[in-house]
Design a protein around this motif. Structure first.
Motif, mmCIF file in Angstrom:
data_model
loop_
_atom_site.group_PDB
_atom_site.id
_atom_site.type_symbol
_atom_site.label_atom_id
_atom_site.label_comp_id
_atom_site.label_asym_id
_atom_site.label_seq_id
_atom_site.Cartn_x
_atom_site.Cartn_y
_atom_site.Cartn_z
ATOM 1 N N LEU A 1 0.830 -1.208 0.000
ATOM 2 C CA LEU A 1 0.000 0.000 0.000
ATOM 3 C C LEU A 1 0.865 1.259 0.000
ATOM 4 O O LEU A 1 0.562 2.225 -0.697
ATOM 5 C CB LEU A 1 -0.943 -0.005 1.204
ATOM 6 N N ALA A 2 1.949 1.234 0.765
ATOM 7 C CA ALA A 2 2.866 2.380 0.784
ATOM 8 C C ALA A 2 3.523 2.549 -0.583
ATOM 9 O O ALA A 2 3.706 3.679 -1.063
ATOM 10 C CB ALA A 2 3.933 2.181 1.862
ATOM 11 N N GLY A 3 3.862 1.445 -1.227
ATOM 12 C CA GLY A 3 4.448 1.509 -2.564
ATOM 13 C C GLY A 3 3.489 2.106 -3.581
ATOM 14 O O GLY A 3 3.883 2.914 -4.431
ATOM 15 N N ILE A 4 2.216 1.718 -3.498
ATOM 16 C CA ILE A 4 1.199 2.268 -4.404
ATOM 17 C C ILE A 4 1.050 3.774 -4.174
ATOM 18 O O ILE A 4 1.016 4.557 -5.124
ATOM 19 C CB ILE A 4 -0.150 1.545 -4.208
ATOM 20 N N ALA A 5 0.982 4.177 -2.909
ATOM 21 C CA ALA A 5 0.858 5.608 -2.592
ATOM 22 C C ALA A 5 2.076 6.377 -3.094
ATOM 23 O O ALA A 5 1.941 7.463 -3.676
ATOM 24 C CB ALA A 5 0.687 5.795 -1.081
ATOM 25 N N ALA A 6 3.267 5.808 -2.918
ATOM 26 C CA ALA A 6 4.487 6.467 -3.387
ATOM 27 C C ALA A 6 4.500 6.571 -4.908
ATOM 28 O O ALA A 6 4.932 7.587 -5.471
ATOM 29 C CB ALA A 6 5.715 5.700 -2.894
ATOM 30 N N SER A 7 4.005 5.546 -5.575
ATOM 31 C CA SER A 7 3.951 5.558 -7.034
ATOM 32 C C SER A 7 3.043 6.663 -7.545
ATOM 33 O O SER A 7 3.400 7.431 -8.443
ATOM 34 C CB SER A 7 3.459 4.194 -7.539
ATOM 35 N N ILE A 8 1.841 6.759 -6.977
ATOM 36 C CA ILE A 8 0.890 7.800 -7.387
ATOM 37 C C ILE A 8 1.458 9.189 -7.081
ATOM 38 O O ILE A 8 1.382 10.099 -7.910
ATOM 39 C CB ILE A 8 -0.483 7.581 -6.712
ATOM 40 N N ALA A 9 2.073 9.337 -5.900
ATOM 41 C CA ALA A 9 2.671 10.624 -5.542
ATOM 42 C C ALA A 9 3.826 10.962 -6.486
ATOM 43 O O ALA A 9 3.975 12.117 -6.903
ATOM 44 C CB ALA A 9 3.161 10.584 -4.094
ATOM 45 N N GLY A 10 4.609 9.960 -6.850
ATOM 46 C CA GLY A 10 5.730 10.181 -7.773
ATOM 47 C C GLY A 10 5.265 10.632 -9.146
ATOM 48 O O GLY A 10 5.847 11.560 -9.731
ATOM 49 N N VAL A 11 4.216 9.996 -9.651
ATOM 50 C CA VAL A 11 3.665 10.413 -10.948
ATOM 51 C C VAL A 11 3.172 11.847 -10.850
ATOM 52 O O VAL A 11 3.429 12.675 -11.740
ATOM 53 C CB VAL A 11 2.525 9.466 -11.398
ATOM 54 N N GLY A 12 2.473 12.161 -9.762
ATOM 55 C CA GLY A 12 1.986 13.528 -9.571
ATOM 56 C C GLY A 12 3.123 14.540 -9.519
ATOM 57 O O GLY A 12 3.050 15.617 -10.121
ATOM 58 N N MET A 13 4.205 14.190 -8.823
ATOM 59 C CA MET A 13 5.359 15.095 -8.725
ATOM 60 C C MET A 13 5.971 15.343 -10.104
ATOM 61 O O MET A 13 6.338 16.466 -10.436
ATOM 62 C CB MET A 13 6.425 14.499 -7.787
ATOM 63 N N ILE A 14 6.090 14.287 -10.906
ATOM 64 C CA ILE A 14 6.690 14.426 -12.238
ATOM 65 C C ILE A 14 5.775 15.243 -13.147
ATOM 66 O O ILE A 14 6.214 16.185 -13.813
ATOM 67 C CB ILE A 14 6.982 13.039 -12.849
ATOM 68 N N VAL A 15 4.498 14.879 -13.163
ATOM 69 C CA VAL A 15 3.556 15.548 -14.058
ATOM 70 C C VAL A 15 3.426 17.035 -13.721
ATOM 71 O O VAL A 15 3.406 17.888 -14.607
ATOM 72 C CB VAL A 15 2.178 14.851 -14.015
ATOM 73 N N PHE A 16 3.359 17.346 -12.431
ATOM 74 C CA PHE A 16 3.171 18.737 -12.016
ATOM 75 C C PHE A 16 4.483 19.438 -11.695
ATOM 76 O O PHE A 16 4.476 20.558 -11.208
ATOM 77 C CB PHE A 16 2.223 18.807 -10.816
ATOM 78 N N LYS A 17 5.598 18.764 -11.944
ATOM 79 C CA LYS A 17 6.941 19.339 -11.733
ATOM 80 C C LYS A 17 7.099 19.868 -10.311
ATOM 81 O O LYS A 17 7.713 20.915 -10.094
ATOM 82 C CB LYS A 17 7.208 20.437 -12.757
ATOM 83 N N GLY A 18 6.500 19.177 -9.371
ATOM 84 C CA GLY A 18 6.624 19.562 -7.972
ATOM 85 C C GLY A 18 5.839 20.800 -7.595
ATOM 86 O O GLY A 18 5.986 21.312 -6.488
ATOM 87 N N ASP A 19 4.988 21.287 -8.478
ATOM 88 C CA ASP A 19 4.215 22.508 -8.227
ATOM 89 C C ASP A 19 2.855 22.136 -7.641
ATOM 90 O O ASP A 19 1.957 21.709 -8.360
ATOM 91 C CB ASP A 19 4.058 23.275 -9.541
ATOM 92 N N LEU A 20 2.710 22.323 -6.345
ATOM 93 C CA LEU A 20 1.464 21.971 -5.663
ATOM 94 C C LEU A 20 0.299 22.816 -6.186
ATOM 95 O O LEU A 20 -0.820 22.319 -6.305
ATOM 96 C CB LEU A 20 1.622 22.153 -4.146
ATOM 97 N N ALA A 21 0.564 24.067 -6.548
ATOM 98 C CA ALA A 21 -0.493 24.935 -7.072
ATOM 99 C C ALA A 21 -1.033 24.373 -8.391
ATOM 100 O O ALA A 21 -2.239 24.402 -8.635
ATOM 101 C CB ALA A 21 0.031 26.356 -7.275
ATOM 102 N N ALA A 22 -0.148 23.827 -9.232
ATOM 103 C CA ALA A 22 -0.586 23.228 -10.493
ATOM 104 C C ALA A 22 -1.450 21.999 -10.221
ATOM 105 O O ALA A 22 -2.453 21.768 -10.901
ATOM 106 C CB ALA A 22 0.614 22.846 -11.353
ATOM 107 N N ALA A 23 -1.075 21.225 -9.214
ATOM 108 C CA ALA A 23 -1.873 20.047 -8.848
ATOM 109 C C ALA A 23 -3.254 20.455 -8.364
ATOM 110 O O ALA A 23 -4.248 19.789 -8.660
ATOM 111 C CB ALA A 23 -1.149 19.234 -7.775
ATOM 112 N N MET A 24 -3.335 21.566 -7.655
ATOM 113 C CA MET A 24 -4.622 22.032 -7.139
ATOM 114 C C MET A 24 -5.523 22.557 -8.260
ATOM 115 O O MET A 24 -6.734 22.589 -8.114
ATOM 116 C CB MET A 24 -4.409 23.140 -6.092
ATOM 117 N N ARG A 25 -4.924 22.969 -9.383
ATOM 118 C CA ARG A 25 -5.709 23.472 -10.515
ATOM 119 C C ARG A 25 -6.186 22.352 -11.434
ATOM 120 O O ARG A 25 -6.866 22.607 -12.419
ATOM 121 C CB ARG A 25 -4.887 24.473 -11.333
ATOM 122 N N LEU A 26 -5.825 21.114 -11.125
ATOM 123 C CA LEU A 26 -6.220 19.984 -11.970
ATOM 124 C C LEU A 26 -7.742 19.922 -12.052
ATOM 125 O O LEU A 26 -8.443 19.921 -11.052
ATOM 126 C CB LEU A 26 -5.684 18.671 -11.383
#
Length: 196
Positions: free
Chosen positions: A118-143
């Motif tokens: 479960l931790a691996g799955i969460a890390a995977s999803i978070a990693g994809v999000g970090m790459i896609v949004f380039k670490g920009d939390l504001a961009a993630a919030m605008r999704l």
């Protein structure tokens, strides 16, 4: 290196489908993809297909379901969703597949999972999000997710069912099974592309 190549090709599928959305309708694009893929794999699979023919025919309901879900339905939903949504949304929703597989495996087959998985799955999803949004939390919030994203989520759900059903696949060569499912995908896409 091969696993990395798989991820690049997987991501490339969504990016190419999105890029050609105005030029090639989704079912026609899927049909073209599976015709080319079938033409490439058939020469390599021919010997195994002849050897595995009886096992494939004996398990035809499972093989047909795998082809309809993994090739037909998955691509129809993904490519149609990409007509109206972004490749970013598609890749984010596809990143949920391991979580969907885990949940469905528990619900359908009673399979328990570990906290580490479960931790691996969460890390995977978070990693994809970090790459896609380039670490920009504001961009993630605008999704923004729309109706087309439900099609993309449907494709991830269909792929999850396909993944779970692989446990019932016949004991045949991988090339045989892949070639037959590709051909099922072609047959599935022909009427859809003709209608389109």
């Amino acid at each position: 290196a091969l696993l990395g190549l798989v991820m690049v090709l997987w991501a490339g599928n969504s990016i190419v489908a999105r890029a050609f959305r105005l030029d090639i309708p989704p079912f026609t694009l899927a049909l073209g993809r599976w015709v080319i893929a079938s033409a490439i794999i058939l020469p390599f699979a021919w010997k195994e297909l002849r050897r595995d023919r009886s096992a494939l025919l004996a398990s035809w309901p499972v093989v047909l379901l795998l082809g309809l879900l993994g090739i037909g339905a998955f691509n129809a939903l993904l490519y149609t969703g990409l007509q109206y949504s972004t490749a970013t949304n598609a890749l984010l929703l596809q990143a949920m597949t391991p979580a969907l597989v885990t949940v469905l495996d528990r619900v359908l087959f009673g399979t328990r999972t570990t906290l580490l998985r479960l931790a691996g799955i969460a890390a995977s999803i978070a990693g994809v999000g970090m790459i896609v949004f380039k670490g920009d939390l504001a961009a993630a919030m605008r999704l923004a997710l729309g109706r087309a994203d439900l099609l993309l989520l449907g494709s991830a759900l269909v792929w999850s069912f396909y993944t779970l059903l692989l446990r019932f696949k016949p004991a045949v060569a991988g090339t045989s099974l892949v070639a037959v499912t590709f051909l099922i995908g072609v047959v599935t896409m022909v009427p859809l592309a003709a209608w389109e």
